[in-house]
Motif scaffolding. Structure first.
Motif, PDB file in Angstrom:
ATOM      1  N   ASP A  22      -1.953  -8.056  -0.042  1.00  0.00           N
ATOM      2  CA  ASP A  22      -0.800  -7.344   0.884  1.00  0.00           C
ATOM      3  C   ASP A  22      -0.881  -7.220   2.468  1.00  0.00           C
ATOM      4  O   ASP A  22      -1.097  -6.721   3.228  1.00  0.00           O
ATOM      5  CB  ASP A  22      -0.979  -5.683   0.765  1.00  0.00           C
ATOM      6  CG  ASP A  22      -0.111  -4.784   1.219  1.00  0.00           C
ATOM      7  OD1 ASP A  22       1.405  -5.326   1.256  1.00  0.00           O
ATOM      8  OD2 ASP A  22      -0.151  -3.481   1.408  1.00  0.00           O
ATOM      9  N   ARG A  35      -6.481 -10.930   5.498  1.00  0.00           N
ATOM     10  CA  ARG A  35      -6.913 -10.428   3.961  1.00  0.00           C
ATOM     11  C   ARG A  35      -7.236 -11.346   2.962  1.00  0.00           C
ATOM     12  O   ARG A  35      -8.048 -11.215   2.362  1.00  0.00           O
ATOM     13  CB  ARG A  35      -5.766  -9.371   3.785  1.00  0.00           C
ATOM     14  CG  ARG A  35      -5.771  -7.795   4.376  1.00  0.00           C
ATOM     15  CD  ARG A  35      -4.928  -7.146   3.817  1.00  0.00           C
ATOM     16  NE  ARG A  35      -5.179  -5.480   4.116  1.00  0.00           N
ATOM     17  CZ  ARG A  35      -4.319  -4.657   3.797  1.00  0.00           C
ATOM     18  NH1 ARG A  35      -3.237  -4.715   3.143  1.00  0.00           N
ATOM     19  NH2 ARG A  35      -5.064  -3.398   4.262  1.00  0.00           N
ATOM     20  N   HIS A  58      -1.231  -6.852  -5.261  1.00  0.00           N
ATOM     21  CA  HIS A  58       0.278  -6.195  -4.999  1.00  0.00           C
ATOM     22  C   HIS A  58       0.627  -6.853  -3.404  1.00  0.00           C
ATOM     23  O   HIS A  58      -0.227  -6.989  -2.558  1.00  0.00           O
ATOM     24  CB  HIS A  58       0.481  -4.748  -4.954  1.00  0.00           C
ATOM     25  CG  HIS A  58      -0.308  -3.999  -3.780  1.00  0.00           C
ATOM     26  ND1 HIS A  58      -1.473  -3.775  -3.518  1.00  0.00           N
ATOM     27  CD2 HIS A  58       0.276  -3.576  -2.546  1.00  0.00           C
ATOM     28  CE1 HIS A  58      -1.954  -3.094  -2.690  1.00  0.00           C
ATOM     29  NE2 HIS A  58      -0.735  -3.144  -1.891  1.00  0.00           N
ATOM     30  N   ARG A  61       5.553  -2.059  -1.165  1.00  0.00           N
ATOM     31  CA  ARG A  61       5.758  -0.834  -2.179  1.00  0.00           C
ATOM     32  C   ARG A  61       7.063  -1.236  -3.098  1.00  0.00           C
ATOM     33  O   ARG A  61       8.025  -0.383  -2.626  1.00  0.00           O
ATOM     34  CB  ARG A  61       5.704   0.485  -1.470  1.00  0.00           C
ATOM     35  CG  ARG A  61       4.593   0.562  -0.750  1.00  0.00           C
ATOM     36  CD  ARG A  61       4.334   2.146  -0.021  1.00  0.00           C
ATOM     37  NE  ARG A  61       3.236   2.079   0.351  1.00  0.00           N
ATOM     38  CZ  ARG A  61       2.735   3.287   1.124  1.00  0.00           C
ATOM     39  NH1 ARG A  61       3.652   3.811   1.860  1.00  0.00           N
ATOM     40  NH2 ARG A  61       1.375   3.465   1.555  1.00  0.00           N
ATOM     41  N   ARG A  95       2.714  -4.749  -8.635  1.00  0.00           N
ATOM     42  CA  ARG A  95       3.660  -3.416  -8.579  1.00  0.00           C
ATOM     43  C   ARG A  95       5.191  -3.516  -8.731  1.00  0.00           C
ATOM     44  O   ARG A  95       5.911  -2.778  -8.842  1.00  0.00           O
ATOM     45  CB  ARG A  95       3.591  -2.836  -7.061  1.00  0.00           C
ATOM     46  CG  ARG A  95       2.203  -2.105  -6.911  1.00  0.00           C
ATOM     47  CD  ARG A  95       2.451  -1.363  -5.165  1.00  0.00           C
ATOM     48  NE  ARG A  95       0.957  -0.897  -5.130  1.00  0.00           N
ATOM     49  CZ  ARG A  95       0.578  -0.400  -4.071  1.00  0.00           C
ATOM     50  NH1 ARG A  95       1.667  -0.221  -2.808  1.00  0.00           N
ATOM     51  NH2 ARG A  95      -0.650   0.101  -3.623  1.00  0.00           N
ATOM     52  N   SER A 124      -9.133  -2.585   0.473  1.00  0.00           N
ATOM     53  CA  SER A 124      -7.965  -1.938   1.012  1.00  0.00           C
ATOM     54  C   SER A 124      -7.254  -1.114   0.047  1.00  0.00           C
ATOM     55  O   SER A 124      -6.349  -0.112   0.493  1.00  0.00           O
ATOM     56  CB  SER A 124      -7.199  -2.786   1.716  1.00  0.00           C
ATOM     57  OG  SER A 124      -6.323  -3.753   1.008  1.00  0.00           O
ATOM     58  N   THR A 125      -7.326  -1.276  -1.196  1.00  0.00           N
ATOM     59  CA  THR A 125      -6.511  -0.503  -2.440  1.00  0.00           C
ATOM     60  C   THR A 125      -7.463   0.153  -3.230  1.00  0.00           C
ATOM     61  O   THR A 125      -7.056   0.685  -4.246  1.00  0.00           O
ATOM     62  CB  THR A 125      -5.542  -1.544  -3.060  1.00  0.00           C
ATOM     63  OG1 THR A 125      -4.871  -2.432  -2.191  1.00  0.00           O
ATOM     64  CG2 THR A 125      -4.442  -0.946  -4.028  1.00  0.00           C
ATOM     65  N   ARG A 128      -6.946   3.839  -4.491  1.00  0.00           N
ATOM     66  CA  ARG A 128      -5.786   4.094  -5.546  1.00  0.00           C
ATOM     67  C   ARG A 128      -6.273   4.029  -6.742  1.00  0.00           C
ATOM     68  O   ARG A 128      -6.944   2.821  -7.200  1.00  0.00           O
ATOM     69  CB  ARG A 128      -4.557   3.095  -5.209  1.00  0.00           C
ATOM     70  CG  ARG A 128      -4.171   2.848  -3.766  1.00  0.00           C
ATOM     71  CD  ARG A 128      -3.263   4.043  -3.299  1.00  0.00           C
ATOM     72  NE  ARG A 128      -2.608   3.789  -2.170  1.00  0.00           N
ATOM     73  CZ  ARG A 128      -2.632   4.900  -1.239  1.00  0.00           C
ATOM     74  NH1 ARG A 128      -2.903   6.016  -1.578  1.00  0.00           N
ATOM     75  NH2 ARG A 128      -2.003   4.687  -0.108  1.00  0.00           N
TER      76      ARG A 128
HETATM   77  C1  3PG Z   1      -2.965  -1.236   2.359  1.00  0.00           C
HETATM   78  O1  3PG Z   1      -2.018  -1.840   3.011  1.00  0.00           O
HETATM   79  O2  3PG Z   1      -3.606  -0.540   3.057  1.00  0.00           O
HETATM   80  C2  3PG Z   1      -3.030  -1.519   1.162  1.00  0.00           C
HETATM   81  O3  3PG Z   1      -2.643  -2.547   0.576  1.00  0.00           O
HETATM   82  C3  3PG Z   1      -2.841  -0.381   0.007  1.00  0.00           C
HETATM   83  O4  3PG Z   1      -1.263  -0.032   0.374  1.00  0.00           O
HETATM   84  P1  3PG Z   1      -0.650   1.285  -0.418  1.00  0.00           P
HETATM   85  O5  3PG Z   1      -0.853   2.277   0.708  1.00  0.00           O
HETATM   86  O6  3PG Z   1       0.811   0.911  -0.542  1.00  0.00           O
HETATM   87  O7  3PG Z   1      -1.128   1.542  -1.551  1.00  0.00           O
END
Ligand code: 3PG
Length: 322
Positions: A22, A35, A58, A61, A95, A124-125, A128
């Motif tokens: 991301d 990243r 991903h 969004r 996604r 970072s994900t 989720r």
């Molecule tokens: C981030 O950028 O912190 C991660 O990729 C998570 O993304 P999200 O908040 O869209 O789940």
């Protein structure tokens, strides 16, 4: 939790890596590669062991639909350059499929067909509960990547045994997201310094180690000079600092003084062998804007994930690896 060094990778083993893809894109160009760079050790380990990383993850969004500007295809030049064109595979943005966010077993099973093993390299994900971070672990032997392991080690160290004095700096907006972290640190941190909108939103609650701004810049869009001086003095003496959220509306030069003043004071912490951890896209961008990222020893790849880890001590995708 098993880490990548324990994974049985032989010639031809396909390793499905949930990567941290991301990154910010503009007209198909990657603006910031940090990243992706963080995945280097894990991806090289797999290739050197004879395996083939099958990278998935991903970008943005896209809400379960194909959005061309968020395609992982834009990352191909980066991976071709760093891994070699024929040494890896890259799957499309997870996604783009609405089942990704539903932690869906059928999608997990489909994804699992792309690999013999699974590695989570996406701290970072990891907050989720998604198919590519949680459900997938039911279908393949699963391991933590090197960067994920490092993030856990550094943040766990802060929760369990921080060098004292310790300061937590919380800024930005959305106090409801930050309150659990503040509450968890009431007994850990010697100082909790609030700024940004969080400082304003805190209200009148008096807690001994929680400090709110004593003055503001124009329109309360930044902390004021007296607060900068007070906070900078505290930080300069700290041995551990964890910082999430800028002190003001840093996008405008008039309101970046708070963030700059605090970031400046961290130089002393680093020089003394202390630990300075920063997380979250805005915080990193703000400190980078004033050219002071050098004063930070550990930049977490997570924003929301770092805050959730610091409030709960773990994350759903980490638990799924256990
Ligand atoms: C981030 O950028 O912190 C991660 O990729 C998570 O993304 P999200 O908040 O869209 O789940």
């Amino acid at each position: 939790m098993k880490t990548l060094d324990k994974a049985p990778i032989k010639a031809g083993t396909k390793v499905l890596v949930r990567g941290d893809l991301d990154v910010p894109l503009e007209n198909g160009k990657i603006l910031e590669t940090k990243r992706l760079d963080n995945m280097e050790k894990t991806l090289n380990h797999i290739i050197q062991a004879g395996g083939i990383p099958v990278i998935m993850g991903h970008i943005g969004r896209p809400k379960g639909e194909h959005v061309a500007k968020l395609s992982t295809k834009h990352l191909l030049p980066y991976f071709d350059k760093h891994l070699g064109k024929n040494n890896y595979e890259l799957l499309e943005n997870t996604r783009f499929d609405p089942r990704e966010k539903q932690n869906d077993p059928t999608y997990a099973e489909e994804l699992s067909k792309n690999g013999d093993l699974y590695v989570n390299e996406c701290f970072s994900t990891s907050h989720r509960e998604h198919t590519s971070t949680v459900a997938i672990t039911k279908y393949l032997p699963s391991y933590a990547g090197y960067r994920l392991k490092k993030e856990i080690q550094v943040l766990q160290g802060v929760l369990k045994d921080p060098q004292k004095p310790m300061a937590l700096v919380i800024g930005g907006a959305k106090i409801e997201d930050k309150k659990p972290v503040i509450n968890n640190f009431l007994d850990i941190a010697d100082y909790i310094l609030l700024g940004g909108k969080v400082g304003l939103e805190w209200g009148d609650t008096l807690i001994e180690n929680v400090h709110t701004p004593i003055d503001y810049a124009k329109d309360t869009l930044d902390i004021g000079p007296k607060t900068i001086a007070k906070y900078a003095k505290i930080l300069a003496q700290a041995k551990t600092v964890v910082w999430a959220g800028p002190m003001g509306k840093y996008e405008e030069d008039d309101y970046i003084q708070g963030t700059k003043g605090l970031a400046n004071s961290l130089k002393k912490v680093k020089e003394r062998g202390g630990l300075v951890i920063v997380g979250g896209g805005d915080t990193v961008a703000a400190i980078n804007k004033v050219g002071l990222l050098n004063n930070i020893n550990f930049v977490s790849s997570g924003g929301g994930a770092m805050l959730e880890f610091l409030s709960k001590g773990t994350l759903p995708a980490i638990e799924a690896l256990k």
